[in-house]
Write an enzyme that holds these catalytic residues in place. Structure first.
Site, PDB file in Angstrom:
ATOM      1  N   GLY A   1       0.842  -1.203   0.000  1.00  0.00           N
ATOM      2  CA  GLY A   1       0.000   0.000   0.000  1.00  0.00           C
ATOM      3  C   GLY A   1       0.870   1.243   0.000  1.00  0.00           C
ATOM      4  O   GLY A   1       0.453   2.298  -0.458  1.00  0.00           O
TER       5      GLY A   1
ATOM      6  N   ARG B   1      30.732   3.578  17.417  1.00  0.00           N
ATOM      7  CA  ARG B   1      31.938   3.423  16.599  1.00  0.00           C
ATOM      8  C   ARG B   1      33.164   3.116  17.456  1.00  0.00           C
ATOM      9  O   ARG B   1      33.951   2.224  17.141  1.00  0.00           O
ATOM     10  CB  ARG B   1      32.169   4.705  15.806  1.00  0.00           C
ATOM     11  CG  ARG B   1      33.440   4.670  14.992  1.00  0.00           C
ATOM     12  CD  ARG B   1      33.543   5.848  14.035  1.00  0.00           C
ATOM     13  NE  ARG B   1      34.706   5.689  13.206  1.00  0.00           N
ATOM     14  CZ  ARG B   1      35.775   6.500  13.230  1.00  0.00           C
ATOM     15  NH1 ARG B   1      35.787   7.536  14.038  1.00  0.00           N
ATOM     16  NH2 ARG B   1      36.807   6.274  12.455  1.00  0.00           N
TER      17      ARG B   1
ATOM     18  N   GLU C   1      19.732   0.766   1.014  1.00  0.00           N
ATOM     19  CA  GLU C   1      19.148   0.428   2.308  1.00  0.00           C
ATOM     20  C   GLU C   1      17.683   0.012   2.196  1.00  0.00           C
ATOM     21  O   GLU C   1      17.189  -0.795   2.992  1.00  0.00           O
ATOM     22  CB  GLU C   1      19.295   1.607   3.276  1.00  0.00           C
ATOM     23  CG  GLU C   1      20.742   1.991   3.593  1.00  0.00           C
ATOM     24  CD  GLU C   1      21.457   2.772   2.491  1.00  0.00           C
ATOM     25  OE1 GLU C   1      20.793   3.221   1.540  1.00  0.00           O
ATOM     26  OE2 GLU C   1      22.687   2.943   2.589  1.00  0.00           O
TER      27      GLU C   1
END
Lengths: 619, 619
Positions: free
Chosen positions: A122, A469, A362
């Site tokens: 949708g 990180r 992504e």
């Protein structure tokens, strides 16, 4: 089973089914007073031939792994979806007429509330890459005999995600998925970009490594032949079907102004007379041959690494995911071309066939994860936390799909340093908290990360973990437990604590440093590690704020909106508990580049700033 | 000015500049200890020829509208960006060596803190569609003489948004923008999907309606020729340049393991010796011929419609936008193929040339809006609120670009009814609040909408408005003012008010109904219309909660996380004010289809639920 040489009888049967699909699409949408009948009519012949000739599906066993899959990427053709279910005999005429009504599983756009629907569609451009992602795992892991069909609208091919899907199918050479493009020329508000230029569609598809079969989408013999060829093909094959929006009803055919509009009862009567208004009946679908995926090994114990030296939580993620893969043959890893940064690359050593390289796409990665969980896999998808923003629509839709996917975003916050703001996730917690039924985790050390990654495998819904990180100190022993929804008091905890300080991930270590410095000034601080942001440990938060006389400092490496601070406030507000003095430390100016320590100080979230805030609330 | 027949001297000059760009890329990244030198080296020849031969740019006047534009879509090649600025003479050697240091404008990825940078890049796949969107407005509105160049990485061509950009350029026939693809074969963690298959790139590009010129990206004569051809072409033209990552330094060339990695000082010394380590100097760039866009009319007064009868705020948006377009020639409208739903179609009547159809491609739409504001336009982009989630990465990056764009999302919340959850924005407020410097507005009636739309045109940053599908009653007169950051008390306001009830948009009307019903029970309720969620009217909220003894009910048509409720809590917490009794009404289960009233009741956010909540907090 379907062959390419259909008899006249078979073609008549297709036409009969198509008439019924058209009639039922009109009946249901007219009863609802809304919906997309004309978008259903254009694809009715395609659906009829597929249903009765090519789909191998046991409607009585929707969870049978041998079944084909059929995903309506153009989810607004839901009247057609439900008409197909009626023709398959799994819903009756009465149920069909509950379309779009409150409480009915026949919603405006299909969702997996119905057992024959794999994923919610949708939001356009999603079903197709989901189908391709499913095909990738089915082929690589099992060489599975089932086929995946996806009906794609022409309007939605403007979405780049459709081309990410074609890119994946071409690159991975997936002949087990067939996109069927319904080129009906008309979008919501007028003609599509390419209208009926089926050659242009075919050229685009072929440029991405597929074969394209161009047909008249209302010629059931041509459809029959094309579907048979697509199923048997050894190369990725798509069908480009030229169709007419509203086909079968003269006053709807190729007419503007009919998108997303139900016919009035009078118009419906006229339309049904033209189509041939026979009572609906049930038709046979070919059944699949028996098949099960190979038994996957699953050992009860995951051999997680323990850490004693500083380690980045992203590295601990990679290690834990590799351990999970070793213990559970259903776990798969997807990564968007940054596996050496997210450390998903550890999976390549443990189970190379279960590592899926998604390149820098992504949307494709999250789609593929959703597709893979449909067929029973346990996907973990990773990239920089900032880049999950690229896939937010897919994540939101995955929640509507009741999908179980795990997303792990690394390199979060200003603390990443020199790369600058484009790489700093500063909105990921807000984004992920605002997903229905989501779980949001933000561990601070390697051992906590490992335990939470293991827990993610069994957690339902959309589960997000934010990793860091930099190497961070080890605060916890490898044998400690960190239940989802919990928290940890890492400094203080006794009656004399003056201020509650809440951190998570990188800021937790700053909070600890601040508390240790303040201890030398005889200021007792209670530091809470809020590693589970959703669900959040309301009980501990309420007790701590009450026990520290309502003095509260929250430090987070995320914009002030929607992250740790607001999660804490919502928890306290729900209990109608009050922070008498509240200081919220979070970046408020756009950061630049610099060393992590410089940027954290500039953002006001390092140990010095936290200590100052504590002194301030005590003033 | 450049021509296709370059002299040997000119080619030598190109080579000399390229050597300097390479040397400076290494110098800056080695000084920083991080960065992407090898991704810069692959494109150094392309940049050198462009800079000295084809870019028409007055470096002393970066805001001159006659200037060409150069967007590094592969923003990680920032050492090359800054080396170009050094070669142009706008930064010196010392500034070059501040790369990636705290406080330096030479950030890890380029941002418009530097006057020669149009937009922030670094999230891949964005610069290119931004460039194409800029080209669209420049061509259609002005037939502008400037050219737009964009350097595109091969890895980023996996992003669907790149193909949305090609789709736009092909469909709109834009020869004034030239994507230059740097096909260096290696991504972050290994080979790209297509490696050096330049024919495959060319086929894809051509299938989207462009011509592709395939060249050796280190042959300066070929580059010179291709750039000249691209500039003069009458059809959309892209350059596909086969390059070598790390080109010019033997131990870097086409070697894995060198992505995003600076050379050590020793390695740099060796590399510079190989390149030829001359002192950097300044080179000429061709200047543009004088040109200004035609003077745009701007009348001080916008003739906004006034409403006395119920109207949907989305309709009021369309009317107001059309009025804005009539008053201000810089205002443009972009819509993702739903202009008859968002009512952006009103612009087609007022200023048809300033309505840009983006088809169903929300990433492309937001990119184009960002590109258009670079050249001085005032873009409003609209689609269903739910579908802005598709473009979240682009919105986040637009904030880093310091872009001024206005986004208007219609059909928000469960109150849309039958279409179901895929079309219901229930996370848009969380998403948009968590954008740096954003403004978030949610009007409840037509007159308020009109005033706020007019205010949006002058508001800086990312400005979001949420509109409603259904007609809503008129609460305000057309002459009332609604400052951004304000709120309105619409019921109560006197000393005896027992409970503060906060609504916005659709729920405000439910709150009013509840207050009117409760008045009959002699329960005085203060209803606040929180039409500005960011900035939020802290002063009014704090006063009201204090004056109603800390009793607070918030009702919103949005998930509980990150929306109206948390905005209110954050405002109160900042002032350390307490809601003694707080009830947060928001959808908590996944909705289905149904009538708006049914769904609002099921979500617990209609007048009955609000009245019950008020009675509850008074118990």
């Amino acid at each position: 089973m379907a062959t390419a040489t259909a008899t006249p009888t078979r073609l008549d049967l297709y036409r009969q089914i198509a008439r019924q699909l058209r009639a039922d699409s009109i009946r249901s949408s007219t009863a609802a007073g809304s919906g997309h009948p004309t978008s259903s009519l254009s694809a009715a012949d395609l659906a009829a031939v597929l249903l009765s000739g090519h789909l191998r599906y046991d409607w009585s066993k929707p969870k049978d792994p041998a079944n084909d899959h059929l995903i309506f990427s153009k989810g607004h053709a839901s009247p057609l979806v439900y008409a197909v279910f009626r023709a398959a005999g799994v819903i009756d005429d009465k149920e069909l007429l509950t379309f779009r009504k409150f409480g009915s599983p026949l919603q405006g756009h299909p969702t997996p509330i119905l057992p024959w629907v794999d994923v919610a569609t949708g939001s356009l451009g999603q079903g197709m890459p989901i189908a391709v992602g499913m095909a990738l795992a089915a082929k690589r892991l099992w060489d599975a005999p089932f086929h995946i069909w996806t009906l794609v609208g022409d309007s939605e091919s403007a979405e780049g995600s459709i081309w990410e899907g074609f890119d994946l199918g071409g690159h991975e050479v997936l002949p087990n998925v067939t996109p069927i493009l319904d080129i009906n020329r008309l979008g919501q508000r007028g003609p599509t970009e390419l209208e009926w230029d089926t050659d242009a569609y075919a050229a685009r598809i072929e440029s991405f490594g597929w074969e394209a079969i161009v047909i008249d989408g209302h010629d059931v013999a041509a459809i029959d032949d094309a579907l048979a060829r697509a199923r048997e093909a050894s190369v990725p094959t798509a069908i480009v079907a030229r169709t007419i929006k509203g086909k079968g009803v003269s006053f709807l055919e190729d007419k503007p102004g009919w998108h997303g509009k139900a016919l009035s009862p009078d118009e419906a009567k006229k339309a049904l007379a033209e189509i041939g208004d026979e009572p609906s009946r049930t038709f046979e679908t070919p059944k699949p041959e028996a098949w099960r995926p190979p038994q996957k090994q699953k050992t009860p114990k995951v051999e997680l690494k323990g850490y004693t030296e500083p380690v980045a939580t992203r590295k601990a993620y990679g290690d834990a995911l590799a351990a999970l893969c070793a213990a559970n043959g259903s776990v798969v890893s997807l990564d968007a071309e940054v596996s050496n940064s997210t450390h998903a690359e550890e999976v390549k050593k443990a189970a190379p066939e279960r590592f899926f390289e998604m390149y820098i796409a992504e949307q494709k990665m999250v789609s593929a994860a959703v597709g893979m969980q449909v067929i029973g896999l346990v996907p973990f998808a990773s990239t920089f936390a900032a880049f999950f923003t690229r896939a937010y629509d897919f994540i939101r839709m995955a929640a509507i799909s009741r999908a179980n996917i795990r997303l792990v975003g690394s390199h979060a916050g200003v603390s990443i340093g020199e790369d600058g703001p484009s790489q700093m996730a500063l909105e990921d917690l807000a984004m992920m908290r605002a997903v229905h039924g989501s779980t949001v985790l933000y561990p601070c050390d390697g051992n906590q990360t490992a335990k939470l990654v293991a827990a993610m495998a069994d957690q339902k819904g959309i589960v997000y973990m934010r990793t860091t990180r930099a190497n961070t100190p080890i605060l916890y022993r490898p044998d400690e437990e960190f239940p989802i929804g919990g928290s940890r008091v890492v400094r203080g905890g006794a009656a004399g604590d003056k201020v509650t300080v809440i951190g998570a991930g990188i800021t937790l270590h700053e909070a600890v440093k601040a508390a240790d410095a303040l201890a030398k000034e005889n200021i007792a601080v209670r530091v809470i590690d809020l590693y589970s942001l959703k669900p959040v440990d309301t009980k501990t938060l309420v007790a701590s704020v009450n026990e520290t006389s309502g003095r509260l400092v929250v430090a987070e490496d995320h914009w002030p909106e929607g992250g740790v601070g607001e999660a804490v406030l919502a928890a306290l507000a729900g209990a109608s508990v009050n922070a008498v003095r509240f200081v919220h430390l979070a970046p408020r100016e756009m950061p630049g580049s610099g060393k992590p320590a410089e940027l954290m100080h500039a953002a006001g979230i390092d140990a010095d700033c936290i200590a100052d805030a504590v002194r301030d609330v005590l003033r």
